[in-house]
Design a protein around this motif. Sequence first.
Motif, PDB file in Angstrom:
ATOM      1  N   PRO A  82       2.081   6.952 -13.349  1.00 50.80           N
ATOM      2  CA  PRO A  82       0.826   7.330 -13.003  1.00 50.80           C
ATOM      3  C   PRO A  82       0.246   6.730 -11.841  1.00 50.80           C
ATOM      4  O   PRO A  82       0.638   5.558 -11.333  1.00 50.80           O
ATOM      5  CB  PRO A  82      -0.233   6.944 -13.987  1.00 50.80           C
ATOM      6  CG  PRO A  82       0.649   6.234 -14.995  1.00 50.80           C
ATOM      7  CD  PRO A  82       2.094   6.304 -14.735  1.00 50.80           C
ATOM      8  N   LEU A  83      -0.495   7.442 -10.951  1.00 53.43           N
ATOM      9  CA  LEU A  83      -1.109   6.891  -9.632  1.00 53.43           C
ATOM     10  C   LEU A  83      -2.189   5.963 -10.330  1.00 53.43           C
ATOM     11  O   LEU A  83      -3.236   6.332 -10.919  1.00 53.43           O
ATOM     12  CB  LEU A  83      -1.434   7.912  -8.877  1.00 53.43           C
ATOM     13  CG  LEU A  83      -0.577   8.820  -8.059  1.00 53.43           C
ATOM     14  CD1 LEU A  83      -1.148   9.799  -7.042  1.00 53.43           C
ATOM     15  CD2 LEU A  83       0.513   7.872  -7.383  1.00 53.43           C
ATOM     16  N   ARG A  84      -2.576   4.919  -9.673  1.00 61.13           N
ATOM     17  CA  ARG A  84      -3.650   3.820  -9.882  1.00 61.13           C
ATOM     18  C   ARG A  84      -4.613   4.426  -8.741  1.00 61.13           C
ATOM     19  O   ARG A  84      -4.287   4.695  -7.611  1.00 61.13           O
ATOM     20  CB  ARG A  84      -3.276   2.361  -9.647  1.00 61.13           C
ATOM     21  CG  ARG A  84      -2.246   1.974 -10.668  1.00 61.13           C
ATOM     22  CD  ARG A  84      -1.490   0.644 -10.443  1.00 61.13           C
ATOM     23  NE  ARG A  84      -0.965   0.808  -9.077  1.00 61.13           N
ATOM     24  CZ  ARG A  84       0.208  -0.217  -9.187  1.00 61.13           C
ATOM     25  NH1 ARG A  84       0.470  -1.076  -9.903  1.00 61.13           N
ATOM     26  NH2 ARG A  84       0.943  -0.174  -8.056  1.00 61.13           N
ATOM     27  N   GLU A  97      -6.356  14.902  -0.751  1.00 62.01           N
ATOM     28  CA  GLU A  97      -6.575  16.295  -1.147  1.00 62.01           C
ATOM     29  C   GLU A  97      -5.170  16.903  -1.315  1.00 62.01           C
ATOM     30  O   GLU A  97      -4.917  17.570  -2.250  1.00 62.01           O
ATOM     31  CB  GLU A  97      -7.060  17.046   0.088  1.00 62.01           C
ATOM     32  CG  GLU A  97      -7.715  18.600  -0.198  1.00 62.01           C
ATOM     33  CD  GLU A  97      -8.147  19.133   0.800  1.00 62.01           C
ATOM     34  OE1 GLU A  97      -8.249  20.278   0.651  1.00 62.01           O
ATOM     35  OE2 GLU A  97      -8.574  18.584   1.783  1.00 62.01           O
ATOM     36  N   GLY A  98      -4.213  16.451  -0.608  1.00 63.62           N
ATOM     37  CA  GLY A  98      -2.896  16.908  -0.613  1.00 63.62           C
ATOM     38  C   GLY A  98      -2.325  16.598  -2.166  1.00 63.62           C
ATOM     39  O   GLY A  98      -1.544  17.292  -2.717  1.00 63.62           O
ATOM     40  N   VAL A  99      -2.537  15.417  -2.464  1.00 61.64           N
ATOM     41  CA  VAL A  99      -2.030  14.596  -3.797  1.00 61.64           C
ATOM     42  C   VAL A  99      -2.792  15.559  -4.919  1.00 61.64           C
ATOM     43  O   VAL A  99      -1.910  15.973  -5.936  1.00 61.64           O
ATOM     44  CB  VAL A  99      -2.332  13.212  -3.769  1.00 61.64           C
ATOM     45  CG1 VAL A  99      -2.034  12.740  -5.188  1.00 61.64           C
ATOM     46  CG2 VAL A  99      -1.401  12.399  -3.026  1.00 61.64           C
ATOM     47  N   ASP A 100      -4.131  15.749  -4.614  1.00 59.60           N
ATOM     48  CA  ASP A 100      -4.691  16.428  -5.756  1.00 59.60           C
ATOM     49  C   ASP A 100      -4.251  17.856  -5.910  1.00 59.60           C
ATOM     50  O   ASP A 100      -3.922  18.309  -7.103  1.00 59.60           O
ATOM     51  CB  ASP A 100      -6.246  16.409  -5.493  1.00 59.60           C
ATOM     52  CG  ASP A 100      -7.107  16.973  -6.620  1.00 59.60           C
ATOM     53  OD1 ASP A 100      -6.770  16.448  -7.905  1.00 59.60           O
ATOM     54  OD2 ASP A 100      -7.909  17.979  -6.300  1.00 59.60           O
ATOM     55  N   ASN A 101      -3.789  18.559  -4.672  1.00 63.47           N
ATOM     56  CA  ASN A 101      -3.654  19.982  -4.890  1.00 63.47           C
ATOM     57  C   ASN A 101      -2.349  19.976  -5.419  1.00 63.47           C
ATOM     58  O   ASN A 101      -2.041  20.776  -6.456  1.00 63.47           O
ATOM     59  CB  ASN A 101      -3.553  20.573  -3.315  1.00 63.47           C
ATOM     60  CG  ASN A 101      -5.061  20.996  -2.900  1.00 63.47           C
ATOM     61  OD1 ASN A 101      -5.922  20.835  -3.719  1.00 63.47           O
ATOM     62  ND2 ASN A 101      -4.934  20.938  -1.600  1.00 63.47           N
ATOM     63  N   ALA A 102      -1.101  19.103  -5.156  1.00 62.98           N
ATOM     64  CA  ALA A 102      -0.104  19.041  -5.705  1.00 62.98           C
ATOM     65  C   ALA A 102      -0.189  18.853  -7.017  1.00 62.98           C
ATOM     66  O   ALA A 102       0.704  19.358  -8.062  1.00 62.98           O
ATOM     67  CB  ALA A 102       1.043  18.031  -5.092  1.00 62.98           C
ATOM     68  N   PHE A 103      -0.938  17.928  -7.723  1.00 64.09           N
ATOM     69  CA  PHE A 103      -1.147  17.545  -9.128  1.00 64.09           C
ATOM     70  C   PHE A 103      -1.490  18.725  -9.806  1.00 64.09           C
ATOM     71  O   PHE A 103      -1.172  19.186 -10.944  1.00 64.09           O
ATOM     72  CB  PHE A 103      -2.145  16.209  -9.302  1.00 64.09           C
ATOM     73  CG  PHE A 103      -2.793  16.319 -10.489  1.00 64.09           C
ATOM     74  CD1 PHE A 103      -2.045  15.882 -11.508  1.00 64.09           C
ATOM     75  CD2 PHE A 103      -4.241  16.366 -10.759  1.00 64.09           C
ATOM     76  CE1 PHE A 103      -2.512  15.554 -12.869  1.00 64.09           C
ATOM     77  CE2 PHE A 103      -4.699  16.350 -11.782  1.00 64.09           C
ATOM     78  CZ  PHE A 103      -4.026  15.873 -13.114  1.00 64.09           C
ATOM     79  N   GLY A 116      -3.451  12.850 -15.483  1.00 59.44           N
ATOM     80  CA  GLY A 116      -3.828  12.399 -13.932  1.00 59.44           C
ATOM     81  C   GLY A 116      -2.426  12.387 -13.233  1.00 59.44           C
ATOM     82  O   GLY A 116      -1.480  12.550 -13.709  1.00 59.44           O
ATOM     83  N   PRO A 117      -2.628  12.444 -11.952  1.00 58.18           N
ATOM     84  CA  PRO A 117      -1.661  12.364 -11.096  1.00 58.18           C
ATOM     85  C   PRO A 117      -0.718  11.377 -11.196  1.00 58.18           C
ATOM     86  O   PRO A 117      -0.835  10.318 -11.717  1.00 58.18           O
ATOM     87  CB  PRO A 117      -2.332  12.288  -9.669  1.00 58.18           C
ATOM     88  CG  PRO A 117      -3.786  12.141  -9.862  1.00 58.18           C
ATOM     89  CD  PRO A 117      -3.903  12.015 -11.214  1.00 58.18           C
ATOM     90  N   CYS A 118       0.579  11.890 -10.678  1.00 60.59           N
ATOM     91  CA  CYS A 118       1.632  10.814 -10.753  1.00 60.59           C
ATOM     92  C   CYS A 118       2.164  10.755  -9.665  1.00 60.59           C
ATOM     93  O   CYS A 118       1.853  11.270  -8.424  1.00 60.59           O
ATOM     94  CB  CYS A 118       2.677  11.341 -11.710  1.00 60.59           C
ATOM     95  SG  CYS A 118       2.315  11.561 -13.204  1.00 60.59           S
ATOM     96  N   ARG A 119       3.410   9.779  -9.141  1.00 57.68           N
ATOM     97  CA  ARG A 119       3.749   9.317  -7.937  1.00 57.68           C
ATOM     98  C   ARG A 119       4.468  10.720  -7.384  1.00 57.68           C
ATOM     99  O   ARG A 119       4.555  10.778  -6.120  1.00 57.68           O
ATOM    100  CB  ARG A 119       4.782   8.307  -8.136  1.00 57.68           C
ATOM    101  CG  ARG A 119       4.078   6.842  -8.264  1.00 57.68           C
ATOM    102  CD  ARG A 119       5.153   5.736  -8.152  1.00 57.68           C
ATOM    103  NE  ARG A 119       4.637   4.596  -8.158  1.00 57.68           N
ATOM    104  CZ  ARG A 119       5.175   3.432  -8.295  1.00 57.68           C
ATOM    105  NH1 ARG A 119       6.263   3.198  -8.341  1.00 57.68           N
ATOM    106  NH2 ARG A 119       4.348   2.225  -8.169  1.00 57.68           N
TER     107      ARG A 119
END
Length: 167
Positions: A82-84, A97-103, A116-119
């Motif tokens: 998980p991303l911290r 925003e790119g991380v959130d969209n990919a997630f 939640g988002p991961c690496r």
Amino acid sequence: MHPVLSKYLLKLDISNPPDHDFDLPKEEIDSPAMHPPMLSVTLENHQGYSQPIRIHTSNDSPSIGITVQDMLTAINEDARKPLRTRELNKLRADEREGVDNAFRERCHTEEELGQGPCRIDYLHGRNRLQIFSKVSPDGVVHLPPEAPPIAPLDEPNVAGPSRIPIR
């Protein structure tokens, strides 16, 4: 470097178990990842995040060292971490925003969204792994100078070249 790691475009999919064999033959998956065999390496990925991945051999044989399976398992385990919040806060707004969209594209269930988002989401949807390496005299493996920072190759979802410094 074993051809499986340097020539194939392996798809990273964190919905598979970390020790997923990528449908590779047993003789390939159990082969030494590098020649000469090494007992530990550190993989550096500069595709969205620069967290080192430390890989140690899972067997007791110095003649085999780290196997292809050891490398793929370590990469898969790292991709699902998980991303911290601290890591996300370091990103620019467009990167977040790119991380959130990919997630959100990766997750298909409420359970996945709740984790939640991961690496792997740092890669903005790219999910193919190909390692390009070149060993320098000081024992560090570098990208060849002609390798682009993100290698799209023939697929739009390439996680691009990674670096492996040998420690």
